[in-house]
Structure formats: C-alpha cells, structure tokens
Scaffold this motif. Structure first.
Motif, PDB file in Angstrom:
ATOM      1  N   ARG A  38      -2.753 -12.197  -5.914  1.00 39.03           N
ATOM      2  CA  ARG A  38      -2.315 -12.224  -4.513  1.00 39.03           C
ATOM      3  C   ARG A  38      -1.472 -11.014  -4.155  1.00 39.03           C
ATOM      4  O   ARG A  38      -1.707 -10.350  -3.149  1.00 39.03           O
ATOM      5  CB  ARG A  38      -1.509 -13.495  -4.246  1.00 39.03           C
ATOM      6  CG  ARG A  38      -1.085 -13.640  -2.775  1.00 39.03           C
ATOM      7  CD  ARG A  38       0.140 -14.500  -2.636  1.00 39.03           C
ATOM      8  NE  ARG A  38       1.308 -13.868  -3.196  1.00 39.03           N
ATOM      9  CZ  ARG A  38       2.035 -12.941  -2.565  1.00 39.03           C
ATOM     10  NH1 ARG A  38       1.698 -12.517  -1.367  1.00 39.03           N
ATOM     11  NH2 ARG A  38       3.089 -12.414  -3.147  1.00 39.03           N
ATOM     12  N   ALA A  39      -0.500 -10.703  -5.010  1.00 39.31           N
ATOM     13  CA  ALA A  39       0.386  -9.575  -4.736  1.00 39.31           C
ATOM     14  C   ALA A  39      -0.387  -8.256  -4.749  1.00 39.31           C
ATOM     15  O   ALA A  39      -0.153  -7.386  -3.914  1.00 39.31           O
ATOM     16  CB  ALA A  39       1.515  -9.533  -5.752  1.00 39.31           C
ATOM     17  N   SER A  40      -1.328  -8.109  -5.669  1.00 41.49           N
ATOM     18  CA  SER A  40      -2.093  -6.863  -5.785  1.00 41.49           C
ATOM     19  C   SER A  40      -3.010  -6.662  -4.597  1.00 41.49           C
ATOM     20  O   SER A  40      -3.130  -5.556  -4.061  1.00 41.49           O
ATOM     21  CB  SER A  40      -2.924  -6.872  -7.079  1.00 41.49           C
ATOM     22  OG  SER A  40      -2.105  -6.992  -8.215  1.00 41.49           O
ATOM     23  N   ALA A  41      -3.685  -7.740  -4.172  1.00 40.48           N
ATOM     24  CA  ALA A  41      -4.649  -7.632  -3.081  1.00 40.48           C
ATOM     25  C   ALA A  41      -3.970  -7.538  -1.722  1.00 40.48           C
ATOM     26  O   ALA A  41      -4.410  -6.779  -0.849  1.00 40.48           O
ATOM     27  CB  ALA A  41      -5.600  -8.824  -3.106  1.00 40.48           C
ATOM     28  N   ALA A  42      -2.899  -8.287  -1.541  1.00 45.40           N
ATOM     29  CA  ALA A  42      -2.266  -8.344  -0.229  1.00 45.40           C
ATOM     30  C   ALA A  42      -1.250  -7.232   0.007  1.00 45.40           C
ATOM     31  O   ALA A  42      -1.071  -6.783   1.145  1.00 45.40           O
ATOM     32  CB  ALA A  42      -1.585  -9.708  -0.038  1.00 45.40           C
ATOM     33  N   GLN A  43      -0.607  -6.745  -1.062  1.00 43.82           N
ATOM     34  CA  GLN A  43       0.467  -5.766  -0.884  1.00 43.82           C
ATOM     35  C   GLN A  43       0.240  -4.449  -1.616  1.00 43.82           C
ATOM     36  O   GLN A  43       0.767  -3.427  -1.219  1.00 43.82           O
ATOM     37  CB  GLN A  43       1.794  -6.384  -1.347  1.00 43.82           C
ATOM     38  CG  GLN A  43       2.227  -7.606  -0.540  1.00 43.82           C
ATOM     39  CD  GLN A  43       3.459  -8.256  -1.127  1.00 43.82           C
ATOM     40  OE1 GLN A  43       3.394  -8.992  -2.115  1.00 43.82           O
ATOM     41  NE2 GLN A  43       4.601  -7.984  -0.523  1.00 43.82           N
ATOM     42  N   GLY A  44      -0.526  -4.472  -2.691  1.00 45.15           N
ATOM     43  CA  GLY A  44      -0.744  -3.248  -3.457  1.00 45.15           C
ATOM     44  C   GLY A  44      -0.562  -3.488  -4.934  1.00 45.15           C
ATOM     45  O   GLY A  44       0.094  -4.453  -5.358  1.00 45.15           O
ATOM     46  N   ARG A  45      -1.126  -2.611  -5.763  1.00 41.71           N
ATOM     47  CA  ARG A  45      -1.090  -2.839  -7.207  1.00 41.71           C
ATOM     48  C   ARG A  45       0.331  -2.830  -7.770  1.00 41.71           C
ATOM     49  O   ARG A  45       0.639  -3.584  -8.687  1.00 41.71           O
ATOM     50  CB  ARG A  45      -1.933  -1.780  -7.920  1.00 41.71           C
ATOM     51  CG  ARG A  45      -2.126  -2.112  -9.389  1.00 41.71           C
ATOM     52  CD  ARG A  45      -3.022  -1.151 -10.107  1.00 41.71           C
ATOM     53  NE  ARG A  45      -3.369  -1.668 -11.429  1.00 41.71           N
ATOM     54  CZ  ARG A  45      -4.047  -0.991 -12.337  1.00 41.71           C
ATOM     55  NH1 ARG A  45      -4.473   0.235 -12.067  1.00 41.71           N
ATOM     56  NH2 ARG A  45      -4.317  -1.529 -13.508  1.00 41.71           N
ATOM     57  N   SER A  46       1.188  -1.974  -7.232  1.00 38.65           N
ATOM     58  CA  SER A  46       2.548  -1.916  -7.761  1.00 38.65           C
ATOM     59  C   SER A  46       3.273  -3.242  -7.570  1.00 38.65           C
ATOM     60  O   SER A  46       4.101  -3.647  -8.392  1.00 38.65           O
ATOM     61  CB  SER A  46       3.340  -0.785  -7.087  1.00 38.65           C
ATOM     62  OG  SER A  46       3.488  -1.026  -5.698  1.00 38.65           O
ATOM     63  N   PHE A  47       2.927  -3.963  -6.490  1.00 39.70           N
ATOM     64  CA  PHE A  47       3.536  -5.264  -6.248  1.00 39.70           C
ATOM     65  C   PHE A  47       2.968  -6.302  -7.226  1.00 39.70           C
ATOM     66  O   PHE A  47       3.689  -7.170  -7.706  1.00 39.70           O
ATOM     67  CB  PHE A  47       3.288  -5.707  -4.809  1.00 39.70           C
ATOM     68  CG  PHE A  47       3.952  -4.824  -3.791  1.00 39.70           C
ATOM     69  CD1 PHE A  47       5.239  -5.081  -3.356  1.00 39.70           C
ATOM     70  CD2 PHE A  47       3.295  -3.716  -3.279  1.00 39.70           C
ATOM     71  CE1 PHE A  47       5.867  -4.262  -2.432  1.00 39.70           C
ATOM     72  CE2 PHE A  47       3.902  -2.879  -2.353  1.00 39.70           C
ATOM     73  CZ  PHE A  47       5.193  -3.152  -1.934  1.00 39.70           C
ATOM     74  N   GLY A  48       1.656  -6.175  -7.508  1.00 44.37           N
ATOM     75  CA  GLY A  48       1.057  -7.062  -8.493  1.00 44.37           C
ATOM     76  C   GLY A  48       1.652  -6.862  -9.867  1.00 44.37           C
ATOM     77  O   GLY A  48       1.915  -7.823 -10.602  1.00 44.37           O
TER      78      GLY A  48
END
Length: 211
Positions: free
Chosen positions: A28-38
């Motif tokens: 969710r974090a990677s897709a919605a906000q970016g890989r660094s967030f994932g």
C-alpha cells in the motif's frame, strides 16, 4: 547447525512470502506514496520482528502462549490499531481528490515516511501472531545442546534478511505498477482497497479464539 539454519530458512521463507498484513502495508505504501515510503514501512516491520526475536530469546513471548489475558490484551489493541489504519486509509483516499498536484515540502515527506515507519512497527508489535510465530517456530529448529539465546538470535537474523529481501522485491513491484499506470485514481483505489483490508484484518483478529 548449518542444516538447522537451512531448514529454518526454508520454512520461514514460505511463511514470509504468504500474503499477510505486513506485506499489505508495504504494498500500500509503495503503490500509493512511493517506494521510499514502502521501504520505510518495511523497516518498521523489521524493527518489530527484531523486537519479537529478542523477546523470544529471553523468554518474554512465553507470556503470550501461557497467559490468555496477555494474548487478549495485545489482540484487542492490535485490532483497534488496524481499524484506525483502515479508517485513516479510507479518509486519505477521499482527501487525495482535493490534494492531487499540490506542493509537498521535504518536511511533509519526512513526516509521512516516519508515519509509514511507525505503522510498520505498530502493526507488527501489536500482532500477537508475530510473537507466537517466533515462540512456536524457532524452538523447533534449535539443535539439541545448542545455546538457546544465541541460536534464537541467529534464526531471527535469518528471518530478518529474508523479510528485507522480500519487502525490497514487493515494494519495487508495487511502485513499478503504480508508475506504469500513473493515474491518481489508481492510487486512490489502492488506499480504498487497503483501508477495507485493514478493517477486515481487524475483524479477523477480534474473531480469533485461542484453542
């Protein structure tokens, strides 16, 4: 010892790649906000796993298997936290409609990464299954006569390396898919799906009964 490590690594790998709450959080974090967030969320999960492994090494997680009260307290706290994450994701999916394209400062980005990290730590530490996993699985692979403390930490390190590799691959795939589609509606949909999934996990945790 090498045989025991390899056997544990194989079983742990199968468990780690099974879709679950931690993987959902990273996706969710990677897709919605970016890989660094994932990866920030993944780092939080790894910190939680390290804490569970250390607790297992000193015997603290035995409380979860011996005490129904301790298990239930952690279970209810985890369910409440998952419900909060689910509601937050659903609210965020609606809020994105009015904030797409707005400027984001470095401070906002850093704060969001920290929030992703905290979510990873919280979902893992408040999940009693994570503690039971370490407490029930690791002892089965400790060779007779091997030091329990050091071997437990060794197996924990093996599990953390496997998880780090898995989360690296998952975050990259989720972010690549998001970048390929490049539609704000896709990222909003991801927030909505994850929000419903978090609420589902919360209900599932509440419905669980220990045998």
């Amino acid at each position: 010892m090498i045989g025991a490590v390899l056997a544990f690594a194989g079983v742990a790998a199968l468990i780690n790649i099974t879709p679950g709450l931690d993987t959902l959080l990273v996706v969710r974090a990677s897709a919605a906000q970016g890989r660094s967030f994932g990866l920030a969320a993944a780092s939080g999960v790894l910190v939680g796993c390290l804490a569970w492994g250390a607790a297992t090494a000193v015997g603290l997680t035995a409380l979860l298997t011996a005490s129904h009260l301790a298990y239930d307290v952690l279970r209810f706290a985890g369910a409440a936290y998952l419900a909060w994450l689910g509601v937050l994701a659903l609210v965020r999916s609606r809020h994105r409609t009015s904030t797409e394209g707005s400027s984001v400062t470095q401070e906002d980005t850093a704060r969001s990464r920290l929030a992703a990290f905290r979510s990873g730590v919280g979902t893992n530490l408040l999940n009693p299954k994570a503690g039971v996993f370490y407490m029930s699985l690791i002892p089965q692979f400790i060779p007779q006569g091997a030091p329990a403390f050091g071997t437990t930490l060794l197996f924990t390190a093996v599990d953390l390396v496997e998880l780090a590799i898995w989360f690296w691959l998952v975050s990259g795939a989720a972010h690549a898919l998001s970048e390929r589609i490049r539609r704000p509606s896709f990222r909003r949909r991801m927030e909505q799906i994850s929000g419903v999934a978090f609420l589902g996990f919360s209900v599932n945790v509440l419905a669980e009964h220990r045998g």
